[in-house]
Scaffold this active site. Sequence first.
Site, short mmCIF file in Angstrom:
data_model
loop_
_atom_site.label_atom_id
_atom_site.label_comp_id
_atom_site.label_asym_id
_atom_site.label_seq_id
_atom_site.Cartn_x
_atom_site.Cartn_y
_atom_site.Cartn_z
N GLY A 1 -19.08 -25.31 1.84
CA GLY A 1 -18.88 -26.50 2.67
C GLY A 1 -19.99 -26.64 3.68
O GLY A 1 -20.34 -25.68 4.37
N ALA A 2 -20.58 -27.84 3.73
CA ALA A 2 -21.77 -28.04 4.55
C ALA A 2 -21.57 -29.16 5.57
O ALA A 2 -22.43 -30.03 5.74
CB ALA A 2 -22.98 -28.35 3.67
N ALA B 1 -20.86 -30.03 9.75
CA ALA B 1 -21.67 -29.64 10.91
C ALA B 1 -21.53 -28.16 11.23
O ALA B 1 -22.52 -27.42 11.31
CB ALA B 1 -21.30 -30.50 12.11
N LYS C 1 -5.19 -28.21 19.25
CA LYS C 1 -5.98 -28.91 20.28
C LYS C 1 -6.61 -30.19 19.71
O LYS C 1 -6.86 -31.14 20.46
CB LYS C 1 -7.03 -27.97 20.87
N ARG D 1 -15.45 -34.17 17.93
CA ARG D 1 -15.39 -35.35 17.07
C ARG D 1 -14.02 -36.03 17.12
O ARG D 1 -13.93 -37.24 16.90
CB ARG D 1 -15.74 -34.96 15.62
#
Length: 502
Positions: A87-88, A90, A324, A386
């Site tokens: 998985g790439a 951030a 969170k 984000r």
Amino acid sequence: MRFTTKISGYTRSLVVNNHRHLYCKPCALSLSFGTNTNQSKMNHTENSNSNGSLHNVNGGGLELKLDELRQLMGKVDGDPLRIVGVGAGAWGSVFTAMLQEAYGSLREKVLIRIWRRPGRMVDKATAQHLFEVINSREDVLRRLIRRCAYLKYVEARLGDRFLYADEILKDGFCLNMIDTPLCPLKVVTNLQEAVWDADIVINGLPSTETSEVFEEISKYWKERITVPVIISLAKGVEAELGSEPRIITPTLMINRATGVPIENILYLGGPNIASEIYNKEYANARICGAEKWRKPLAKFLRQPHFIVWDNGDLVTHEVMGGLKNVYAIGAGMVAALTNESATSKSVYFAHCTSEMIFITHLLAEEPEKLAGPLLADTYVTLLKGRNAWYGQKLAKGELSLEMGDSIKGKGMIQGISAVKAFYELLSQSSLNVLNPEENKHVAPVELCPILKMLYRILITRESPVQAILQALRDETMNDPRDRIEIAQSQVFYRPSLLGQNP
């Protein structure tokens, strides 16, 4: 800045940042650099980044840490330790790139690569922005010209060709973090090739994709003799409902999908913003799991700007990492709707943290131990994560719920699925708690008005975004401390929620 090329065939010239460059197609055979006032600065940058290694800066300490981990994993000379990021996004890209920077020069002892799905096209606007970033960074510009990779970014900007996400990742550009060039990474787009012999797998996938991908990976591990170690970076949860409702975390998803013992699966989390960590802002994190692996891995991962502690409470920390994100979305909404009112944001913070503490008492036998890490992770996520960004964009009308939870340039918004999971879990009547004000038992979610409103806004879409303020300004809403007192005054802990025995 002057570049002179010797080429076979022909030359072409282009002007970048008011400097004329000569380049060849398909590739320059040699490149010499003229006098430049920035030459020494560029050379220094080149020396520290050209092979993706900080080994010379940190001396032999890195090699010693690597040797200790290799010994623990039973590696012999001539057999490199194989680390693969799956998985790439951030954080997955930054985490893998940090390891490449630190250990990349020790090629005989460690091989580091990253997998991402092939074929995702980079649109022209992103390609143009990427080109601007390249030309604002002399070290990056120099690197691409030296590797004969610069021309493809020129052509993409002009619309003469397409770029692909896996292609730019090889040059050190993460699609979700274009403004932060990384070191170049070894990219593999075939999942079987990436993982079949991996010693350490880093799960950089969203929680919503973890089960699917690791079920595929399990097919390639059927003949394995040794068991890999898996470090999960995913921050998200799912709810499993039934006679005994429980939370399903990414580490449990991986355990179920692959059969890898939970002792070999760890969670790493902390109050981290990916780009800031890669740019050497001071940060810390915790790696949680079995002692055999967490202590040596904490030592292996630790860098001067990235301090890693270890902790044995795997599941609770992992669940809190997902929790969170729920309240970060609401924080973004409140910030946008109140024009960044510090007073309104502080009111929201008081209420959301009281709900988080309330939920923590359900999930943890000693919730006070989580107070510092949970609040720190919440604080940074509310500031710049984000999920908070997503809440702001929704409130401003710049995004819509119909766009889904995977947003171009940002990746997966994990808080959306987490809202659904926590709401559904805490709605179960089998978890009822006493509400002393009404002197009756209620589902825990009835004492979490912000979570209820986020569910109505994001999942059922019964309420507009502005309703988050109505929830805060409800005159009947109790003092946040009342909710905490309810949690502290009752036998509240439900170990079954995390699949543990009472």
